[in-house]
Design a protein around this motif. Structure first.
Motif, PDB file in Angstrom:
ATOM      1  N   ALA A 136       0.836  -1.200   0.000  1.00  0.00           N
ATOM      2  CA  ALA A 136       0.000   0.000   0.000  1.00  0.00           C
ATOM      3  C   ALA A 136       0.873   1.253   0.000  1.00  0.00           C
ATOM      4  CB  ALA A 136      -0.930  -0.013   1.221  1.00  0.00           C
ATOM      5  N   LEU A 137       1.921   1.251   0.816  1.00  0.00           N
ATOM      6  CA  LEU A 137       2.816   2.406   0.864  1.00  0.00           C
ATOM      7  C   LEU A 137       3.491   2.634  -0.486  1.00  0.00           C
ATOM      8  CD1 LEU A 137       4.524   2.000   4.359  1.00  0.00           C
ATOM      9  CD2 LEU A 137       2.947   3.811   3.648  1.00  0.00           C
ATOM     10  N   ALA A 138       3.794   1.553  -1.178  1.00  0.00           N
ATOM     11  CA  ALA A 138       4.480   1.677  -2.468  1.00  0.00           C
ATOM     12  C   ALA A 138       3.626   2.397  -3.506  1.00  0.00           C
ATOM     13  CB  ALA A 138       4.884   0.301  -2.979  1.00  0.00           C
ATOM     14  N   THR A 139       2.322   2.436  -3.299  1.00  0.00           N
ATOM     15  CA  THR A 139       1.447   3.105  -4.266  1.00  0.00           C
ATOM     16  C   THR A 139       1.335   4.597  -3.998  1.00  0.00           C
ATOM     17  OG1 THR A 139      -0.593   2.800  -2.991  1.00  0.00           O
ATOM     18  CG2 THR A 139       0.064   1.004  -4.483  1.00  0.00           C
ATOM     19  N   LEU A 140       1.817   5.041  -2.830  1.00  0.00           N
ATOM     20  CA  LEU A 140       1.698   6.456  -2.461  1.00  0.00           C
ATOM     21  C   LEU A 140       2.781   7.283  -3.133  1.00  0.00           C
ATOM     22  CD1 LEU A 140       1.123   6.069   1.385  1.00  0.00           C
ATOM     23  CD2 LEU A 140      -0.605   6.487  -0.377  1.00  0.00           C
ATOM     24  N   PRO A 141       2.516   8.566  -3.334  1.00  0.00           N
ATOM     25  CA  PRO A 141       3.583   9.451  -3.811  1.00  0.00           C
ATOM     26  C   PRO A 141       4.735   9.459  -2.797  1.00  0.00           C
ATOM     27  CG  PRO A 141       1.435  10.525  -3.955  1.00  0.00           C
ATOM     28  CD  PRO A 141       1.230   9.243  -3.201  1.00  0.00           C
ATOM     29  N   LEU A 142       5.937   9.671  -3.275  1.00  0.00           N
ATOM     30  CA  LEU A 142       7.122   9.609  -2.429  1.00  0.00           C
ATOM     31  C   LEU A 142       7.018  10.528  -1.211  1.00  0.00           C
ATOM     32  CD1 LEU A 142       9.983   8.506  -2.009  1.00  0.00           C
ATOM     33  CD2 LEU A 142      10.826  10.409  -3.395  1.00  0.00           C
ATOM     34  N   ALA A 143       6.541  11.738  -1.391  1.00  0.00           N
ATOM     35  CA  ALA A 143       6.464  12.691  -0.273  1.00  0.00           C
ATOM     36  C   ALA A 143       5.547  12.165   0.834  1.00  0.00           C
ATOM     37  CB  ALA A 143       5.987  14.043  -0.764  1.00  0.00           C
ATOM     38  N   GLN A 144       4.436  11.556   0.468  1.00  0.00           N
ATOM     39  CA  GLN A 144       3.517  10.999   1.470  1.00  0.00           C
ATOM     40  C   GLN A 144       4.154   9.792   2.158  1.00  0.00           C
ATOM     41  OE1 GLN A 144      -0.340  10.144  -0.188  1.00  0.00           O
ATOM     42  NE2 GLN A 144      -0.633  12.238  -0.916  1.00  0.00           N
ATOM     43  N   ARG A 145       4.825   8.969   1.384  1.00  0.00           N
ATOM     44  CA  ARG A 145       5.462   7.775   1.943  1.00  0.00           C
ATOM     45  C   ARG A 145       6.549   8.160   2.948  1.00  0.00           C
ATOM     46  NH1 ARG A 145       6.823   4.809  -2.791  1.00  0.00           N
ATOM     47  NH2 ARG A 145       8.862   5.737  -2.759  1.00  0.00           N
TER      48      ARG A 145
END
Length: 195
Positions: A136-145
């Motif tokens: 799930a984290l891998a699908t987030l934009p880098l800044a959000q992750r």
């Protein structure tokens, strides 16, 4: 009286002690640097693992970051915690490295193998959940992750994360709001039936 190795190692356990170590590094104290290196190498590695997902890149960035700590220790002004300063250096170097690669970030392999637990079911559930969260984290934009990772895996406050990512605190709050909302959707059903 000269400090023993144990005395110096104990400095890495508190923010004030870490600031003292940086001061000693600025004066060229190699033992103080070694202590900081040992304290930050595993933390930075974990941080960069989730950010870059590239073992060779992680090692390079960690070494570059800690080399910058050695060279720029005299510029540390104490306006933030040492951890915020060090993570900010690592974050900026990782962003530059990722931009230079210009490759999509691969999903993190399941690192939960080898968990020690008495109950195999618990281990299985933990591994499955960890994999789901990583996916799930891998699908987030880098800044959000990154904001999520610094909050939950490194116990940093929003102002500390804002310093690291060089943005307003409200931007971090907004990123976390959207991250939680997105993770709730992506992990819907994953947390059900958990003890």
């Amino acid at each position: 009286m000269e400090k023993t190795s144990d005395d110096i190692a104990s400095l890495a356990r508190t923010p004030a002690g870490e600031a003292c170590l940086v001061g000693r590094v600025a004066a060229g104290d190699r033992r103080a640097f070694e202590t900081l290196y040992r304290a930050y190498f595993p933390r930075l590695t974990r941080f960069l693992q989730r950010m870059t997902r590239s073992a060779p890149l992680i090692e390079e960035i960690v070494n570059d970051t800690l080399l910058a700590v050695w060279r720029k220790a005299a510029t540390f002004d104490g306006s933030s915690k040492v951890s915020t300063w060090v993570f900010a250096i690592a974050y900026r170097r990782a962003c530059k490295a990722l931009q230079a690669l210009d490759e999509p970030v691969e999903a993190l392999a399941d690192e939960r193998e080898g968990l020690e637990s008495d109950r195999p079911e618990w281990q299985f559930d933990q591994g499955r959940l960890a994999h789901a969260v990583d996916a799930a984290l891998a699908t987030l934009p880098l800044a959000q992750r990154i904001a999520f990772q610094l909050t939950f895996y490194h116990d940093m406050t929003y102002p500390e994360i804002a310093d690291i990512m060089e943005c307003p605190v409200n931007t971090i709050k907004t990123r976390m709001f959207h991250t939680r909302k997105r993770l709730a959707v992506l992990l819907d059903g994953q947390l059900e039936n958990r003890p």
